[in-house]
Design an enzyme around this catalytic site. Structure first.
Site, PDB file in Angstrom:
ATOM      1  CD  GLU A  85      -1.595  -2.469   1.332  1.00  0.00           C
ATOM      2  OE1 GLU A  85      -0.490  -2.666   1.870  1.00  0.00           O
ATOM      3  OE2 GLU A  85      -2.340  -3.395   0.944  1.00  0.00           O
ATOM      4  CG  PHE A 114     -10.545  -4.808   2.437  1.00  0.00           C
ATOM      5  CD1 PHE A 114     -11.903  -5.022   2.671  1.00  0.00           C
ATOM      6  CD2 PHE A 114      -9.859  -5.706   1.629  1.00  0.00           C
ATOM      7  CE1 PHE A 114     -12.555  -6.111   2.119  1.00  0.00           C
ATOM      8  CE2 PHE A 114     -10.513  -6.794   1.066  1.00  0.00           C
ATOM      9  CZ  PHE A 114     -11.867  -7.000   1.311  1.00  0.00           C
ATOM     10  CG  HIS A 159     -10.335  -7.424   5.632  1.00  0.00           C
ATOM     11  ND1 HIS A 159      -9.485  -8.158   6.422  1.00  0.00           N
ATOM     12  CD2 HIS A 159     -10.074  -7.801   4.362  1.00  0.00           C
ATOM     13  CE1 HIS A 159      -8.741  -8.938   5.645  1.00  0.00           C
ATOM     14  NE2 HIS A 159      -9.076  -8.738   4.391  1.00  0.00           N
TER      15      HIS A 159
END
Ligand code: TPP
Lengths: 360, 325
Positions: B60, B83, B129
């Site tokens: 990420e 997510f 999540h």
């Protein structure tokens, strides 16, 4: 000017002991395992395969929650776990529930983890492990800390962690292996390279030819292993463990494997990103088939042995799911109670509110 | 007009902007061939090619940094964080870097980036999540934070976000992805960022919500109507900057307000809304402003989500409290 990449990459060859036909191809590295050990490894692999099949079925019936299938990866998971001592510490990923089970996690708690119940994570004392990590890479950095802790305390134990091929792209992966290397900490970093991170093939993850070679930058040992060969995985992990507790630092082990099933049971459709040819190619490498052939050749395994394990597994699973289903449902007051050692005033107030709500 | 789910409207918005502007790039984990784990980018790689819609390695922070770098090259990146519970991995890129690019460079560089992500709870995802982390984003000056509650708004707001020259965090509530369909024009249109919407008019009390809680509020309003309470429901739609004008106008009319968020009481943006109301409209109030929120724990384990998440009954309860004050 010297360009070394090609040279470095060519050094990383796949380590194998048993080939697909269950024949020993590398006598020199054959680990020192008794017949009983060999049978026990087979028993665990068969049991774990049944557990996988039943878990998938239970998930489909709505009796289990989150589940990441394990079939295909038994040799990588159980071969490495078999090389551990009870006092070693495991930092698993979400797919690595079998290692926890064979290290002492009761089955019903594994099911509770799947159902999203905190009791699934309240591990028994003898199991030194974290519950499966969801944040990919987080376990790698933490492993450096657990391993350094062993070293500082003078313990002859290792910290072992697992991620997938996708996980090697995270910054945490590099930080973890680098820190452990810098401290020469007794850590084992396993990468189960099952070729896909959900849908993304490993070729898109990195330009590295192998994932094992990523160890070079961290200045630690690295090896690529046939992850469908349980003896090779065991031998590589055992060697890494011996060197780690001897003060020789961490090792990165890449196991070449494949997940036969979907990524998880939450709507993944492998036909969107994998071909049938590839599935078939890897089905031939099935770690159970190969090891069964090897044991049958040594007259150590029969259909009767196999059926006994299957029955045992099914029976255990039936009891464990029942026990998991009998666990009291979690309440908000349970969650509040697990937040701090001492509840701060906002949570004390909320505790009262929810106690009243729950008593109705 | 077409009937679409929210996820279809989101795909449609990306398709529209990929067509309109060759600088728009869509990328993230599994967004290419696979079309994203929720299928938000379904078909986009086939239509626009791998140059424009592509998978990234699994990182990420890498995705956030890549977006900033591409923005510096004149592209309009639309990265997906698979997510929003994983946002901690990319916090520096978002809050430390893109939010400050214009400011640090005195306007020389900008970050026309739209970070899309599923968020919220109630769909039994594994740990970490699901969460409502919009408060973390809303408290960072330099970001805009948009949360649609209907398919129509999802398309119009996402097009606005992609065209915006500042970074926009676009949060898509997982529970709303496929729970209902709504009318969505096939042609392009925009919905203005920073403007709230009165979803239901009423005179007795103002319910202020966003995301999935807009629907819980509307349901509560229906129930309250049976008891003779006429609730107005405001959908913030953008939680940074907040459209206080619409909120204050309504509260001055009704004299009562309840602010609703799915986030924990100590998180989210409800506290800001309440503070603004008391600063600017205290003399119009007939009762204290109350809030509905989740308890101050880490997001519930999935097995306990249903009892942990706020729902329409909690809203009715709080409205009754302000009505009977
Ligand atoms: C930080 C973070 N990003 C994204 C995800 C979502 N996600 C879960 S599994 C997965 C792919 C992982 O692939 P790999 O590391 O190869 O392991 P495998 O699942 O194949 O065992 C992704 C992207 C996550 N859990 N955590």
């Amino acid at each position: 000017m010297k360009h070394v990449l090609e040279n470095v990459e060519s050094q990383f060859e796949m380590f194998q002991i048993l080939n697909e036909d269950g024949k020993i191809v590398n006598k020199d590295d054959m680990p020192d395992l008794s017949d009983e050990d060999l049978k026990e490894i087979m028993r665990r692999m068969v049991y774990t395969r049944i557990l996988d099949q039943r878990s998938i079925a239970l998930n489909r019936q709505g009796r289990l929650g989150f589940y990441a299938p394990t079939a295909g990866q038994e040799a990588s998971q159980l071969g490495s776990q078999f090389a551990l001592e009870q006092e070693d510490f495991i930092l698993p990923g979400y797919r690595d529930v079998p290692q926890l089970i064979w290290q002492g996690l009761p089955l019903y708690q594994a099911f509770l983890f799947s159902k999203g119940h905190f009791h699934g994570n309240q591990f028994p004392e003898k199991l030194h492990a974290l519950s499966p990590q969801i944040i990919i890479g987080a376990q790698y950095v933490q492993t450096a800390g657990v391993a350094l802790g062993f070293k500082k305390r003078g313990k002859k134990n290792v910290a072992i962690t697992y991620t997938g091929d996708g996980g090697t792209s995270q910054g945490d992966f590099y930080e973890g292996i680098n820190f452990a290397g810098a401290y020469k900490a007794p850590a084992i970093f396993i990468v189960q390279n099952n070729r896909f991170a959900i849908s993304v093939p490993v070729e898109k993850q990195t330009n590295s030819k192998t994932l094992a070679q990523k160890s070079v930058a961290a200045g630690i040992e690295g090896i690529q292993v046939d992850g469908m060969d349980v003896l090779a995985v065991y031998a590589a992990t055992k060697d890494a463990r011996d060197r780690a507790i001897n003060g020789d630092g961490p090792t990165l082990i890449e196991t070449l494997t494949y997940r036969f099933g979907p990524h998880t049971m939450s709507g993944d459709d492998p036909t969107r990103y994998r071909t049938e040819e590839l599935d078939n190619e890897w089905a031939k490498k099935d770690p159970l088939v190969r090891f069964r052939k090897f044991l049958e050749g040594k007259k150590l395994w029969s259909e009767e042995d196999e059926n006994k394990v299957i029955d045992e597994a099914k029976d255990d699973i039936k009891k464990a799911i029942k026990q998991a289903e009998e666990q009291p449902k979690q309440k908000v007051t349970d969650l509040i109670g697990n937040m701090y050692e001492e509840l701060p005033s906002n949570l004390q107030e909320q505790m009262e509110i929810y106690k009243e709500k729950e008593s109705k | 007009m077409a009937q679409m789910t929210m996820i279809q409207a989101i795909t449609d918005a990306m398709r529209t902007e990929l067509k309109n502007d060759e600088n728009v790039l869509v990328f993230g984990e599994d967004v290419g061939q696979n079309g994203g784990v929720f299928r938000a980018t379904e078909g986009l790689q086939d239509e626009f090619g791998e140059d424009r819609v592509f998978d990234t390695p699994l990182a990420e922070s890498g995705i956030g940094g890549l977006a900033i770098g591409l923005a510096l090259q004149g592209f309009r990146p639309v990265p997906e964080i698979q997510f929003f519970g994983f946002v901690y991995e990319v916090m520096d890129s978002i809050s430390g870097q893109m939010a400050r690019l214009r400011y640090r460079s005195g306007g020389h560089h900008t970050a026309p980036i739209t970070v899309r992500a599923p968020f919220g709870g109630g769909v039994h995802t594994p740990e970490m999540h699901a969460d409502s982390l919009e408060g973390l984003m809303a408290q960072q000056p330099g970001l805009k934070v948009v949360i649609p509650s209907t398919p129509y708004e999802a398309k119009g707001l996402l097009i606005s976000a992609i065209r915006d020259n500042d970074p926009v965090i676009f949060l898509e509530h997982m529970k709303l992805y496929r729970s209902f369909r709504g009318e969505v024009p096939e042609e392009e249109y925009t919905v203005e960022i920073g403007k709230a919407d009165v979803k239901r008019e009423g005179k007795d009390v103002t319910l202020i919500a966003y995301g999935a809680m807009v629907h819980a509020s509307l349901k509560a309003a229906e129930e309250l109507e049976k008891d003779g309470v006429d609730a107005e429901v405001i959908d913030l739609r953008t939680v940074s900057p907040i459209d206080y004008e619409t909120v204050l106008e309504s509260v001055k009319k009704t004299g009562r307000a309840v602010v609703i968020q799915e986030a924990q009481r100590q998180a989210g943006v409800a506290a800001n809304v309440m503070a603004e109301i008391q600063e600017k409209a205290i003399l119009h109030l007939e009762a204290p402003v109350l809030r509905v929120a989740a308890p101050d724990t880490v997001y519930a384990f999935s097995d306990a989500e249903e009892v942990w998440l706020p729902n329409h009954s909690d809203i009715v309860e709080k409205v009754n409290a302000v009505m009977n004050f």
